[in-house]
Design a protein around this motif. Structure first.
Motif, PDB file in Angstrom:
ATOM      1  N   LEU A 409      40.847  22.276  35.121  1.00 37.74           N
ATOM      2  CA  LEU A 409      39.399  22.037  35.147  1.00 37.74           C
ATOM      3  C   LEU A 409      38.868  21.704  33.753  1.00 37.74           C
ATOM      4  O   LEU A 409      38.025  20.810  33.596  1.00 37.74           O
ATOM      5  N   ILE A 410      39.358  22.419  32.742  1.00 41.06           N
ATOM      6  CA  ILE A 410      38.915  22.155  31.365  1.00 41.06           C
ATOM      7  C   ILE A 410      39.389  20.767  30.918  1.00 41.06           C
ATOM      8  O   ILE A 410      38.648  20.025  30.255  1.00 41.06           O
ATOM      9  N   GLU A 411      40.609  20.409  31.274  1.00 40.07           N
ATOM     10  CA  GLU A 411      41.127  19.081  30.920  1.00 40.07           C
ATOM     11  C   GLU A 411      40.293  17.967  31.567  1.00 40.07           C
ATOM     12  O   GLU A 411      40.062  16.916  30.960  1.00 40.07           O
ATOM     13  N   GLU A 412      39.824  18.211  32.788  1.00 38.49           N
ATOM     14  CA  GLU A 412      39.086  17.183  33.522  1.00 38.49           C
ATOM     15  C   GLU A 412      37.611  17.112  33.151  1.00 38.49           C
ATOM     16  O   GLU A 412      37.029  16.026  33.085  1.00 38.49           O
ATOM     17  N   HIS A 413      36.973  18.280  32.904  1.00 40.30           N
ATOM     18  CA  HIS A 413      35.517  18.313  32.746  1.00 40.30           C
ATOM     19  C   HIS A 413      35.049  18.861  31.403  1.00 40.30           C
ATOM     20  O   HIS A 413      33.840  18.975  31.169  1.00 40.30           O
ATOM     21  N   GLY A 414      35.951  19.217  30.524  1.00 36.50           N
ATOM     22  CA  GLY A 414      35.557  19.760  29.238  1.00 36.50           C
ATOM     23  C   GLY A 414      35.274  21.250  29.304  1.00 36.50           C
ATOM     24  O   GLY A 414      35.472  21.886  30.342  1.00 36.50           O
ATOM     25  N   PRO A 415      34.797  21.843  28.207  1.00 34.20           N
ATOM     26  CA  PRO A 415      34.584  23.295  28.153  1.00 34.20           C
ATOM     27  C   PRO A 415      33.514  23.780  29.131  1.00 34.20           C
ATOM     28  O   PRO A 415      32.589  23.046  29.477  1.00 34.20           O
ATOM     29  N   TYR A 416      33.674  25.043  29.555  1.00 33.55           N
ATOM     30  CA  TYR A 416      32.611  25.687  30.327  1.00 33.55           C
ATOM     31  C   TYR A 416      31.383  25.858  29.444  1.00 33.55           C
ATOM     32  O   TYR A 416      31.501  26.033  28.227  1.00 33.55           O
ATOM     33  N   GLU A 417      30.200  25.874  30.057  1.00 36.97           N
ATOM     34  CA  GLU A 417      28.975  26.223  29.340  1.00 36.97           C
ATOM     35  C   GLU A 417      28.496  27.576  29.856  1.00 36.97           C
ATOM     36  O   GLU A 417      28.338  27.768  31.063  1.00 36.97           O
ATOM     37  N   ILE A 418      28.294  28.516  28.930  1.00 38.25           N
ATOM     38  CA  ILE A 418      27.830  29.863  29.285  1.00 38.25           C
ATOM     39  C   ILE A 418      26.427  30.020  28.711  1.00 38.25           C
ATOM     40  O   ILE A 418      26.219  29.946  27.504  1.00 38.25           O
ATOM     41  N   ARG A 419      25.439  30.241  29.597  1.00 38.72           N
ATOM     42  CA  ARG A 419      24.028  30.278  29.196  1.00 38.72           C
ATOM     43  C   ARG A 419      23.421  31.652  29.467  1.00 38.72           C
ATOM     44  O   ARG A 419      23.821  32.336  30.406  1.00 38.72           O
ATOM     45  N   GLY A 420      22.432  32.027  28.666  1.00 37.77           N
ATOM     46  CA  GLY A 420      21.749  33.284  28.903  1.00 37.77           C
ATOM     47  C   GLY A 420      20.764  33.603  27.800  1.00 37.77           C
ATOM     48  O   GLY A 420      20.493  32.777  26.915  1.00 37.77           O
ATOM     49  N   GLU A 421      20.198  34.820  27.841  1.00 34.61           N
ATOM     50  CA  GLU A 421      19.243  35.255  26.827  1.00 34.61           C
ATOM     51  C   GLU A 421      19.897  35.340  25.451  1.00 34.61           C
ATOM     52  O   GLU A 421      21.064  35.730  25.327  1.00 34.61           O
ATOM     53  N   ALA A 422      19.132  35.022  24.435  1.00 36.40           N
ATOM     54  CA  ALA A 422      19.661  35.025  23.067  1.00 36.40           C
ATOM     55  C   ALA A 422      20.187  36.392  22.670  1.00 36.40           C
ATOM     56  O   ALA A 422      21.203  36.503  21.977  1.00 36.40           O
ATOM     57  N   THR A 423      19.519  37.474  23.130  1.00 37.54           N
ATOM     58  CA  THR A 423      19.950  38.827  22.748  1.00 37.54           C
ATOM     59  C   THR A 423      21.297  39.207  23.366  1.00 37.54           C
ATOM     60  O   THR A 423      21.909  40.179  22.955  1.00 37.54           O
ATOM     61  N   ILE A 424      21.727  38.435  24.361  1.00 36.49           N
ATOM     62  CA  ILE A 424      23.043  38.646  24.959  1.00 36.49           C
ATOM     63  C   ILE A 424      24.038  37.601  24.472  1.00 36.49           C
ATOM     64  O   ILE A 424      25.196  37.906  24.154  1.00 36.49           O
ATOM     65  N   MET A 425      23.565  36.360  24.369  1.00 39.06           N
ATOM     66  CA  MET A 425      24.454  35.262  23.988  1.00 39.06           C
ATOM     67  C   MET A 425      24.938  35.371  22.542  1.00 39.06           C
ATOM     68  O   MET A 425      26.098  35.058  22.236  1.00 39.06           O
ATOM     69  N   ARG A 426      24.078  35.822  21.650  1.00 39.48           N
ATOM     70  CA  ARG A 426      24.484  35.891  20.241  1.00 39.48           C
ATOM     71  C   ARG A 426      25.566  36.948  20.004  1.00 39.48           C
ATOM     72  O   ARG A 426      26.559  36.662  19.337  1.00 39.48           O
ATOM     73  N   PRO A 427      25.431  38.169  20.549  1.00 40.68           N
ATOM     74  CA  PRO A 427      26.553  39.116  20.430  1.00 40.68           C
ATOM     75  C   PRO A 427      27.820  38.597  21.112  1.00 40.68           C
ATOM     76  O   PRO A 427      28.931  38.810  20.623  1.00 40.68           O
ATOM     77  N   LEU A 428      27.647  37.903  22.250  1.00 40.31           N
ATOM     78  CA  LEU A 428      28.806  37.337  22.954  1.00 40.31           C
ATOM     79  C   LEU A 428      29.498  36.291  22.090  1.00 40.31           C
ATOM     80  O   LEU A 428      30.734  36.283  21.966  1.00 40.31           O
ATOM     81  N   ASP A 429      28.719  35.418  21.471  1.00 38.64           N
ATOM     82  CA  ASP A 429      29.288  34.375  20.624  1.00 38.64           C
ATOM     83  C   ASP A 429      30.010  34.973  19.426  1.00 38.64           C
ATOM     84  O   ASP A 429      31.103  34.523  19.052  1.00 38.64           O
ATOM     85  N   ARG A 430      29.433  36.030  18.823  1.00 42.46           N
ATOM     86  CA  ARG A 430      30.075  36.683  17.677  1.00 42.46           C
ATOM     87  C   ARG A 430      31.415  37.296  18.091  1.00 42.46           C
ATOM     88  O   ARG A 430      32.410  37.186  17.366  1.00 42.46           O
ATOM     89  N   LEU A 431      31.440  37.947  19.254  1.00 40.65           N
ATOM     90  CA  LEU A 431      32.675  38.583  19.695  1.00 40.65           C
ATOM     91  C   LEU A 431      33.756  37.546  19.989  1.00 40.65           C
ATOM     92  O   LEU A 431      34.909  37.702  19.571  1.00 40.65           O
TER      93      LEU A 431
END
Length: 457
Positions: A409-431
């Protein structure tokens, strides 16, 4: 591609599988479009690759495109005919005993899972029905031992860890074994092997000839992470959700070692269950641990839990750094409390019926690009629902990293996009960035890691 040695062979089970019906054999003998046959072929190839240093299911399948397994029904049982099989699974023409055991365990589980799904009494639409299904799968595999006191410790962690972290898991396993505790893992390399290896030595020291090394896996994982040879009980559950439920139903305590996305998925699954109001007073020892060199990782994971799920989730586990003996002592104490609790309530030792698991943790999640982008990663939901959705996000990353379908799926369509609130996404991105920098996403070697995801707030 490097040419790998192959062998043709015929093998029979050693009392580990009853005779199959003609219909079941026909199911497995289907070729071409036969999904049951393809599933068994994939699992069989992974088991025969035990000891492989690859964590890419697609790579393993492509290395043996002409591998075949044929099932023959005989008067005295069944026989498997292997064509162009990996030669490393044999010694002087004889299949290694542990490999043969696991091969027929895979056949047992796949046949039984299929026959159960065709049974109209199975209810996969309710939480109780799913739990009952997991119970039947484990009982058929003879995993559930009635009357045995609680002593099964589940060990979670990464397959891609440093040498020092691996040695630490062996030390913890050794301390657990000295105290008569058994080990359950995801059955692959790294953290899934280390505690088992340590416990084998201490079980031998204590003259414990009945030590259990239980491996719980599922088809998408086993193809990428072949079982380690120490496993003496292998169970293949039909999907990741059934596998995770099996862990928390048969385990009496859980130790989380350093790992990557898969470990975070497991940790979030566990915390989502333990923070459910119905489980508030239920004892379940959980320890987050690692060597001193992993202290930064442990703190990062602890901080991520605090930033997303809060202090209530952090209170459901303890963190112990660089002290294998203390980890084992605390786990032993915690399991004695589990035993007392279950005796008082007449709950089974071998299957945790009292644990409440919300349906959001039980239904399979298919990590398509649309499903990943649609995850509800906001605080406008109960805590355990947020944990369930964060678990799904990590499940998708695992699929994109190592599972055949996710990689395609990644080869065919590129990376997944994970969306959400900044207060959740920023800690997720750091981890996630820390996982990449610490090389926790893939096994060492090969090309640099290319993320299969984009985090968007």
């Amino acid at each position: 591609m490097l040419k790998r040695p192959k062998i043709n062979a015929s093998v029979s089970p050693k009392g580990s599988l009853e005779t199959l019906s003609q219909r079941e054999v026909q199911q497995l003998r289907e070729t071409g479009s036969g999904s049951v046959y393809r599933l068994f072929r994939q699992c069989a190839l992974a088991i025969l690759n035990t000891g492989s240093h690859s964590d890419n299911a697609k790579t393993i399948l492509e290395a043996y495109p002409d591998f075949e397994v044929k099932i023959h029904q005989q008067d005295r049982g069944i026989r498997l005919e292997l064509i162009n099989a990996p030669a490393d699974a044999f010694v002087d023409g004889e299949m290694i005993a542990s490999t043969r055991e696991m091969l027929f365990s895979a056949l047992r589980d796949i046949v039984y899972t299929q026959s159960e799904l065709e049974n109209k009494r199975i209810d996969l639409d309710s939480s109780e029905g799913i739990t009952d299904y997991v119970f039947h799968l484990l009982r058929n595999a003879r995993t559930l031992r009635t009357g045995v006191e609680p002593k099964m410790v589940v060990c979670w962690g990464g397959h891609s860890i440093s040498t020092e972290e691996y040695k630490y898991t062996k030390k913890v396993g050794h301390e657990l074994g000295l105290r008569g505790l058994d080990i359950c893992t995801g059955c692959g390399p790294g953290v899934m092997k280390g505690p088992m290896k340590g416990a084998t030595i201490s079980h031998a020291k204590q003259r414990n000839l009945k030590g259990r090394y239980l491996g719980l896996t599922e088809p998408g994982i086993i193809a990428a992470e072949a079982p380690n040879p120490i496993v003496n009980e292998l169970v293949i559950l039909p999907d990741i959700e059934k596998r995770l439920e099996a862990f928390v139903r048969v385990g009496h305590g859980i130790i989380i070692f350093p790992g990557g996305a898969g470990t975070a998925e497991e940790f979030l699954y566990l915390l989502g269950i333990l923070t459910h109001p119905d489980n508030q007073d239920l004892p379940f020892p959980v320890i987050l641990t690692g060597p001193k060199s992993a202290s930064t990782y442990l703190q990062q994971l602890h901080d991520f839990i605090g930033a997303t799920l809060g202090e209530a989730a952090q209170q459901r586990y303890s963190m112990i750094v660089n002290d294998p003996a203390e980890v084992a002592r605390q786990m032993h104490i915690g399991i004695r409390e589990v035993e007392r609790f279950r005796r008082e309530r007449n709950d089974a030792f071998h299957f945790n019926w009292l644990l409440k698991i919300d349906e959001s943790f039980q239904h399979p999640f298919e990590p398509t690009h649309d499903a990943m982008a649609s995850l509800n990663l906001t605080r406008e939901q109960p805590l355990h629902h947020l944990a369930a959705n964060l678990r799904r996000a990590f499940s998708g990353i695992v699929a994109g990293n190592v599972k055949e379908n996710g990689i395609r799926l990644i080869e065919e369509h590129g990376p997944y996009e994970i969306r959400g609130e900044a207060t959740i996404m920023r800690p997720l991105d750091r981890l996630l960035q820390a996982f990449v920098e610490q090389h926790r996403m893939k096994l060492p070697g090969g090309s640099a890691y290319e993320p299969c995801y984009r985090v968007i707030d």
